[in-house]
Design a protein around this motif. Sequence first.
Motif, PDB file in Angstrom:
ATOM      1  N   TRP A 145      -8.995 -10.825   8.228  1.00  0.00           N
ATOM      2  CA  TRP A 145      -8.056 -10.131   9.094  1.00  0.00           C
ATOM      3  C   TRP A 145      -8.762  -9.001   9.843  1.00  0.00           C
ATOM      4  CZ3 TRP A 145      -3.132  -9.300   5.533  1.00  0.00           C
ATOM      5  CH2 TRP A 145      -2.562 -10.553   5.265  1.00  0.00           C
ATOM      6  N   TRP A 146      -8.290  -8.709  11.045  1.00  0.00           N
ATOM      7  CA  TRP A 146      -8.798  -7.589  11.852  1.00  0.00           C
ATOM      8  C   TRP A 146      -8.039  -6.325  11.497  1.00  0.00           C
ATOM      9  CZ3 TRP A 146      -6.058  -4.498  15.292  1.00  0.00           C
ATOM     10  CH2 TRP A 146      -6.819  -3.665  16.133  1.00  0.00           C
ATOM     11  N   THR A 147      -8.747  -5.206  11.378  1.00  0.00           N
ATOM     12  CA  THR A 147      -8.099  -3.923  11.105  1.00  0.00           C
ATOM     13  C   THR A 147      -8.684  -2.840  12.017  1.00  0.00           C
ATOM     14  OG1 THR A 147      -9.658  -3.187   9.382  1.00  0.00           O
ATOM     15  CG2 THR A 147      -7.784  -4.540   8.669  1.00  0.00           C
ATOM     16  N   MET A 148      -7.876  -1.856  12.290  1.00  0.00           N
ATOM     17  CA  MET A 148      -8.323  -0.656  13.006  1.00  0.00           C
ATOM     18  C   MET A 148      -7.560   0.533  12.440  1.00  0.00           C
ATOM     19  SD  MET A 148      -8.203   0.315  17.104  1.00  0.00           S
ATOM     20  CE  MET A 148      -9.715  -0.587  17.532  1.00  0.00           C
ATOM     21  N   GLN A 182      -6.729   0.464   3.889  1.00  0.00           N
ATOM     22  CA  GLN A 182      -7.610  -0.390   4.675  1.00  0.00           C
ATOM     23  C   GLN A 182      -8.614  -1.103   3.769  1.00  0.00           C
ATOM     24  OE1 GLN A 182     -10.125   1.546   7.623  1.00  0.00           O
ATOM     25  NE2 GLN A 182     -10.035  -0.263   8.941  1.00  0.00           N
ATOM     26  N   LEU A 183      -9.158  -0.397   2.804  1.00  0.00           N
ATOM     27  CA  LEU A 183     -10.109  -1.012   1.873  1.00  0.00           C
ATOM     28  C   LEU A 183      -9.441  -2.140   1.094  1.00  0.00           C
ATOM     29  CD1 LEU A 183     -12.929  -0.996   0.604  1.00  0.00           C
ATOM     30  CD2 LEU A 183     -12.091   0.720  -1.017  1.00  0.00           C
ATOM     31  N   GLN A 184      -8.218  -1.912   0.648  1.00  0.00           N
ATOM     32  CA  GLN A 184      -7.496  -2.943  -0.094  1.00  0.00           C
ATOM     33  C   GLN A 184      -7.241  -4.176   0.760  1.00  0.00           C
ATOM     34  OE1 GLN A 184      -4.134  -1.627  -2.541  1.00  0.00           O
ATOM     35  NE2 GLN A 184      -2.888  -3.277  -1.695  1.00  0.00           N
ATOM     36  N   ALA A 239      -4.909   8.044   1.941  1.00  0.00           N
ATOM     37  CA  ALA A 239      -4.038   6.900   1.674  1.00  0.00           C
ATOM     38  C   ALA A 239      -4.321   5.775   2.661  1.00  0.00           C
ATOM     39  CB  ALA A 239      -2.576   7.326   1.739  1.00  0.00           C
ATOM     40  N   LEU A 240      -4.571   6.135   3.901  1.00  0.00           N
ATOM     41  CA  LEU A 240      -4.922   5.130   4.908  1.00  0.00           C
ATOM     42  C   LEU A 240      -6.241   4.446   4.535  1.00  0.00           C
ATOM     43  CD1 LEU A 240      -4.791   5.375   8.756  1.00  0.00           C
ATOM     44  CD2 LEU A 240      -6.885   4.678   7.633  1.00  0.00           C
ATOM     45  N   THR A 287       0.819  -1.215   0.000  1.00  0.00           N
ATOM     46  CA  THR A 287       0.000   0.000   0.000  1.00  0.00           C
ATOM     47  C   THR A 287       0.854   1.268   0.000  1.00  0.00           C
ATOM     48  OG1 THR A 287      -0.159   0.155   2.424  1.00  0.00           O
ATOM     49  CG2 THR A 287      -1.781  -1.233   1.291  1.00  0.00           C
ATOM     50  N   ARG A 288       2.173   1.129  -0.050  1.00  0.00           N
ATOM     51  CA  ARG A 288       3.134   2.233  -0.127  1.00  0.00           C
ATOM     52  C   ARG A 288       3.031   3.200   1.061  1.00  0.00           C
ATOM     53  NH1 ARG A 288       5.603   2.380  -5.073  1.00  0.00           N
ATOM     54  NH2 ARG A 288       4.646   1.125  -6.737  1.00  0.00           N
ATOM     55  N   PRO A 289       3.167   2.687   2.274  1.00  0.00           N
ATOM     56  CA  PRO A 289       3.101   3.542   3.449  1.00  0.00           C
ATOM     57  C   PRO A 289       4.439   4.237   3.707  1.00  0.00           C
ATOM     58  CG  PRO A 289       3.498   1.308   4.138  1.00  0.00           C
ATOM     59  CD  PRO A 289       3.379   1.266   2.627  1.00  0.00           C
ATOM     60  N   LEU A 290       4.431   5.156   4.669  1.00  0.00           N
ATOM     61  CA  LEU A 290       5.689   5.725   5.146  1.00  0.00           C
ATOM     62  C   LEU A 290       6.538   4.654   5.813  1.00  0.00           C
ATOM     63  CD1 LEU A 290       4.474   9.040   6.856  1.00  0.00           C
ATOM     64  CD2 LEU A 290       6.015   8.883   4.886  1.00  0.00           C
ATOM     65  N   LEU A 291       5.878   3.767   6.540  1.00  0.00           N
ATOM     66  CA  LEU A 291       6.553   2.734   7.299  1.00  0.00           C
ATOM     67  C   LEU A 291       5.571   1.625   7.591  1.00  0.00           C
ATOM     68  CD1 LEU A 291       8.962   1.704   9.092  1.00  0.00           C
ATOM     69  CD2 LEU A 291       7.923   2.995  10.984  1.00  0.00           C
TER      70      LEU A 291
END
Length: 267
Positions: free
Chosen positions: A259-262, A249-251, A244-245, A221-225
Amino acid sequence: METAYAKINLALHVRARREDGYHELESLFAFVDDGDRLTATPAHRDALDTFGEFADRVDDPFGNIVAKALTALPRPRGWAMTLEKRLPVAAGLGGGSADAGAVFRMVEREHGLPADWRRRAAKLGADVPACVASRTCIGRGTGTEIEPLGGDIAGTPVLLVNPRVAMPTGPVFRGWDGCDRGALTDGKPLDIALAGRNDLEAPAIALQPVIGDVLASLDATRPLLARMSGSGATCFALFEEPDALAAAQLQIVRRHPGWWTMAGRLR
């Protein structure tokens, strides 16, 4: 209501094994603006009710860390506590420590804390002193020696992902190879994080290879880190912008619906 802010380790350097069985650590702690939720009402005696998605993972509600935190702090009357368990258990998010930290803040607001509160917090767990303030800091020793840091990362969008596997801390630390790869750098929190590492990633992935899949999915997802938090299995990604976040998250949810996401921001 008090939020028990999810803890993440932006970097976690394991420096040495100690004779007492613990490890010398250097950790850059940060906290997400979401997590478990606690409420309290006056009562004749302390009581605890736990509910939420991960409530069934809490062993013996009356013997857990929330009850222990209540017992550790003097108050003129009891509290009936309700804990909404929204964070996975044994997940590298300091969920129990965050819950205890929230109890300390609630007691501080109502009655103040005793002068030795840091010692009482440390007896509950190495991460608890940092979780009381729930602000960016460096932890040394076993994690209880806290150095607050000014923030260039407050407000940074962050995504947490857990593949719904529990990761007990002990086996991961036992898998550490004993190699000291050096100290945290100096500088602003983001610079320290980007230059840092998590020395427990390799042993955690060896125990649960799906953690490597989570990290690969976040990297895509090409994050900063992107990095694993604590001893796993939760991983996180930092982003420059909320859009971008949201896209990341959608992807993740579309490709890995189990998977769990927050999603949140750093405090």
